[in-house]
Design a protein around this motif. Structure first.
Motif, PDB file in Angstrom:
ATOM      1  N   LYS A 122       0.837  -1.197   0.000  1.00  0.00           N
ATOM      2  CA  LYS A 122       0.000   0.000   0.000  1.00  0.00           C
ATOM      3  C   LYS A 122       0.873   1.248   0.000  1.00  0.00           C
ATOM      4  O   LYS A 122       1.882   1.320   0.693  1.00  0.00           O
ATOM      5  N   THR A 123       0.460   2.235  -0.793  1.00  0.00           N
ATOM      6  CA  THR A 123       1.171   3.506  -0.813  1.00  0.00           C
ATOM      7  C   THR A 123       0.823   4.289   0.441  1.00  0.00           C
ATOM      8  O   THR A 123      -0.347   4.564   0.723  1.00  0.00           O
ATOM      9  N   ILE A 124       1.843   4.669   1.206  1.00  0.00           N
ATOM     10  CA  ILE A 124       1.613   5.395   2.456  1.00  0.00           C
ATOM     11  C   ILE A 124       1.334   6.867   2.200  1.00  0.00           C
ATOM     12  O   ILE A 124       0.471   7.471   2.829  1.00  0.00           O
ATOM     13  N   ASN A 125       2.082   7.453   1.265  1.00  0.00           N
ATOM     14  CA  ASN A 125       1.949   8.893   1.009  1.00  0.00           C
ATOM     15  C   ASN A 125       1.652   9.144  -0.455  1.00  0.00           C
ATOM     16  O   ASN A 125       2.523   9.089  -1.304  1.00  0.00           O
ATOM     17  N   GLY A 126       0.382   9.432  -0.748  1.00  0.00           N
ATOM     18  CA  GLY A 126      -0.004   9.719  -2.122  1.00  0.00           C
ATOM     19  C   GLY A 126       0.661  10.968  -2.656  1.00  0.00           C
ATOM     20  O   GLY A 126       0.881  11.107  -3.847  1.00  0.00           O
ATOM     21  N   THR A 127       0.973  11.880  -1.758  1.00  0.00           N
ATOM     22  CA  THR A 127       1.759  13.068  -2.089  1.00  0.00           C
ATOM     23  C   THR A 127       2.551  13.406  -0.819  1.00  0.00           C
ATOM     24  O   THR A 127       2.749  12.545   0.025  1.00  0.00           O
ATOM     25  N   PHE A 128       3.026  14.627  -0.689  1.00  0.00           N
ATOM     26  CA  PHE A 128       3.809  14.994   0.495  1.00  0.00           C
ATOM     27  C   PHE A 128       2.931  14.873   1.751  1.00  0.00           C
ATOM     28  O   PHE A 128       1.811  15.360   1.776  1.00  0.00           O
ATOM     29  N   LYS A 129       3.468  14.232   2.785  1.00  0.00           N
ATOM     30  CA  LYS A 129       2.696  13.927   3.974  1.00  0.00           C
ATOM     31  C   LYS A 129       3.551  14.166   5.213  1.00  0.00           C
ATOM     32  O   LYS A 129       4.711  13.757   5.258  1.00  0.00           O
ATOM     33  N   GLU A 130       2.982  14.790   6.236  1.00  0.00           N
ATOM     34  CA  GLU A 130       3.760  15.194   7.408  1.00  0.00           C
ATOM     35  C   GLU A 130       4.289  14.022   8.213  1.00  0.00           C
ATOM     36  O   GLU A 130       5.340  14.119   8.841  1.00  0.00           O
ATOM     37  N   SER A 131       3.589  12.888   8.225  1.00  0.00           N
ATOM     38  CA  SER A 131       4.050  11.712   8.967  1.00  0.00           C
ATOM     39  C   SER A 131       3.679  10.455   8.203  1.00  0.00           C
ATOM     40  O   SER A 131       2.592  10.364   7.616  1.00  0.00           O
ATOM     41  N   LEU A 132       4.592   9.466   8.201  1.00  0.00           N
ATOM     42  CA  LEU A 132       4.318   8.199   7.530  1.00  0.00           C
ATOM     43  C   LEU A 132       3.616   7.213   8.451  1.00  0.00           C
ATOM     44  O   LEU A 132       3.109   6.190   7.996  1.00  0.00           O
ATOM     45  N   GLY A 133       3.607   7.504   9.751  1.00  0.00           N
ATOM     46  CA  GLY A 133       2.910   6.641  10.693  1.00  0.00           C
ATOM     47  C   GLY A 133       3.847   6.018  11.710  1.00  0.00           C
ATOM     48  O   GLY A 133       5.056   6.241  11.703  1.00  0.00           O
ATOM     49  N   THR A 134       3.272   5.220  12.604  1.00  0.00           N
ATOM     50  CA  THR A 134       4.027   4.539  13.651  1.00  0.00           C
ATOM     51  C   THR A 134       4.192   3.073  13.284  1.00  0.00           C
ATOM     52  O   THR A 134       3.231   2.411  12.884  1.00  0.00           O
ATOM     53  N   PHE A 135       5.423   2.573  13.414  1.00  0.00           N
ATOM     54  CA  PHE A 135       5.746   1.214  12.994  1.00  0.00           C
ATOM     55  C   PHE A 135       6.416   0.460  14.128  1.00  0.00           C
ATOM     56  O   PHE A 135       7.063   1.046  14.994  1.00  0.00           O
ATOM     57  N   LYS A 136       6.281  -0.850  14.073  1.00  0.00           N
ATOM     58  CA  LYS A 136       6.825  -1.705  15.118  1.00  0.00           C
ATOM     59  C   LYS A 136       7.554  -2.873  14.490  1.00  0.00           C
ATOM     60  O   LYS A 136       7.087  -3.447  13.503  1.00  0.00           O
ATOM     61  N   GLY A 137       8.722  -3.240  15.040  1.00  0.00           N
ATOM     62  CA  GLY A 137       9.458  -4.400  14.553  1.00  0.00           C
ATOM     63  C   GLY A 137      10.105  -4.166  13.204  1.00  0.00           C
ATOM     64  O   GLY A 137      10.374  -3.043  12.795  1.00  0.00           O
ATOM     65  N   VAL A 138      10.357  -5.261  12.467  1.00  0.00           N
ATOM     66  CA  VAL A 138      11.033  -5.191  11.174  1.00  0.00           C
ATOM     67  C   VAL A 138      10.022  -4.844  10.090  1.00  0.00           C
ATOM     68  O   VAL A 138       8.978  -5.491   9.977  1.00  0.00           O
ATOM     69  N   ASN A 139      10.325  -3.823   9.310  1.00  0.00           N
ATOM     70  CA  ASN A 139       9.431  -3.361   8.254  1.00  0.00           C
ATOM     71  C   ASN A 139      10.196  -3.185   6.949  1.00  0.00           C
ATOM     72  O   ASN A 139      11.309  -2.671   6.931  1.00  0.00           O
ATOM     73  N   GLN A 140       9.563  -3.610   5.863  1.00  0.00           N
ATOM     74  CA  GLN A 140      10.132  -3.459   4.523  1.00  0.00           C
ATOM     75  C   GLN A 140       9.379  -2.354   3.800  1.00  0.00           C
ATOM     76  O   GLN A 140       8.148  -2.345   3.755  1.00  0.00           O
ATOM     77  N   PHE A 141      10.117  -1.390   3.247  1.00  0.00           N
ATOM     78  CA  PHE A 141       9.520  -0.305   2.479  1.00  0.00           C
ATOM     79  C   PHE A 141      10.091  -0.306   1.062  1.00  0.00           C
ATOM     80  O   PHE A 141      11.271  -0.596   0.862  1.00  0.00           O
TER      81      PHE A 141
END
Length: 460
Positions: A122-141
């Motif tokens: 899923k795309t987190i930021n469709g355009t410029f965004k102030e925060s990408l969110g809170t994440f926990k553990g190992v994450n692949q972007f």
């Protein structure tokens, strides 16, 4: 083959995440509390082969290939990733000032381009965004930055990741461009035909008084595959771009490339939505291509064809128009296997073979659970079941994986790892998070609106 574009959401590159299994377990998610500092496990440039975004918006192809990078981080017990900034540098990490891509910028900022971030398809930021969110553990972007002419050989890149616990700077990664594609399609034949028919105008099928460049294309699909776009480019004999570009969609510059399958017109005109695909195809497909002549279609001119699919794109070698012996052919046997599944559906495929599952894949607490034996055996792994211990053992190419039903701890090649969700049993079928089994066996995972694709294509 050479990869170029995929508009589905791409998941982790297998080798990166497989390494993470041995480096401290698996835990994907975006629901945690602010905690320890972020650890960067892997950052690298993958390719410049896709047109996913524009300079300011995700999911908005603009005719320019995007830089595609992979980031693997450990967010520990949880913290907020406020923004990610990508900059150019030399091989020692000294800024070169050739470009800045970012997930957030103030409206007054100039000279900064969007860095689009995808997480679990899923795309987190469709355009410029102030925060990408809170994440926990190992994450692949997966990261995408539209090319500003600095996505090329010799360039290096690094990230500044701004979190609630401080800023983390990665090591530099060099520009690369892949020689292979994950696309389950081969260009069997690409050739020129004639320059004496009038079937198409600049933007739609229909006579306009000028003759068209007529080409022929034969494709082989290993499984049912969505073709996003077909592009014809003028080149020199070495494949370097020359004047002339025709495409089936209207992303960027170019005239319409009309496709016909027998007597059927596939794309009567440009679609208003540049992301609308050409269609889905399976097996061997023969197409006639028509390109309105803007004066650059002539004997002695070279052309390549690009076939963009949901997984990536394959490109032919140049052919010379008017030369009877200039035909591109590829008789390669498909070098990899791909299986596809769909959430809440028992219908699946292994390459182009239909299979009926005992239990359909489903979502559990945000994790995609899939039948373990089906996936493992489809890729040639051996699966053993110990009823008394409720233990599953998978072996393939020297890899060994052990899991116990309802336990989060697993073993990969003798090393203990932690799953983000335990293996479970439904109707005597063992199911596990799709990422665990695929990545532990060095597979790649792709998601597309409820569909799951797993391939053992060689890493780029």
């Amino acid at each position: 083959m050479k990869g170029l574009r995929k508009t589905l959401q791409t998941a982790a590159i297998g080798a990166l995440a497989a390494n993470s299994l041995l480096a401290g377990g698996i835990a994907w998610g975006a629901d945690g509390t602010t905690g320890a500092a972020l650890t960067v496990k892997e950052f690298r440039y993958l390719d410049r082969e896709q047109d996913r975004i524009s300079l300011t918006h995700a999911n908005q192809p603009d005719g320019t290939r995007d830089g595609h990078l992979s980031l693997l981080v450990d967010a520990g017990e949880g913290l907020e990733i406020k923004s990610i900034v990508m900059k150019t540098a030399d091989d020692k990490g000294t800024d070169t000032g050739h470009g800045i891509w970012t997930t957030w910028k103030e409206p007054s900022d100039v000279g900064k381009y969007l860095l689009a971030v995808e997480h679990d398809g899923k795309t987190i930021n469709g355009t410029f965004k102030e925060s990408l969110g809170t994440f926990k553990g190992v994450n692949q972007f997966e990261l995408y930055g539209s090319d500003n002419n600095s996505m090329k050989a010799g360039e290096f890149y690094y990230l500044e990741i701004i979190t609630s616990a401080g800023t983390v700077k990665t090591a530099v990664t060099p520009f690369v461009d892949a020689d292979t594609s994950y696309a389950p399609v081969l260009i069997r034949e690409f050739s020129w035909a004639d320059l004496n028919q009038d079937k198409i105008s600049i933007a739609q099928f229909g006579e306009d008084g000028s003759t068209d460049g007529h080409f022929r294309l034969k494709l082989a699909f290993a499984q049912k595959t969505e073709v996003l776009s077909v592009i014809l480019r003028g080149t020199d004999k070495d494949g370097n771009e020359q004047p002339g570009i025709w495409r089936t969609n209207r992303a960027g510059v170019g005239w319409l490339l009309g496709l016909m399958q027998g007597d059927k017109i596939i794309n009567p005109s440009f679609n208003k939505d540049v992301t609308t695909p050409v269609g889905k195809f399976q097996g061997t497909v023969s197409l006639d291509l028509y390109a309105n002549n803007n004066g650059s279609i002539k004997n002695g001119q070279y052309y390549v064809i690009e076939v963009e699919t949901q997984f990536g794109t394959v490109i032919s070698k140049p052919i010379e128009f008017g030369n009877q012996e200039s035909i591109y052919r590829d008789d390669t046997i498909f070098p990899f296997k791909t299986i596809s599944l769909k959430l809440n559906s028992k219908a699946a495929t292994v390459d182009d073979r239909s299979v009926q599952l005992q239990v359909a894949p489903f979502s559990l607490d945000g994790r995609t659970m899939v039948p373990l034996r089906f996936i493992s055996e489809a890729f040639g792994a051996k699966v053993d079941w110990n009823q008394k211990a409720q233990r599953v053992t998978i072996t393939k190419d020297g890899q060994s994986i052990e899991l116990v039903i309802d336990q989060k701890e697993a073993s990969v090649n003798g090393e203990t790892v932690l799953l983000d969700s335990p293996a479970i049993s439904r109707n005597e079928v063992t199911l596990v998070p799709v990422r665990f089994v695929s990545e532990a066996l060095n597979m790649k995972v792709f998601f597309d609106e409820g569909e799951i694709f797993i391939t053992d294509a060689k890493e780029q």
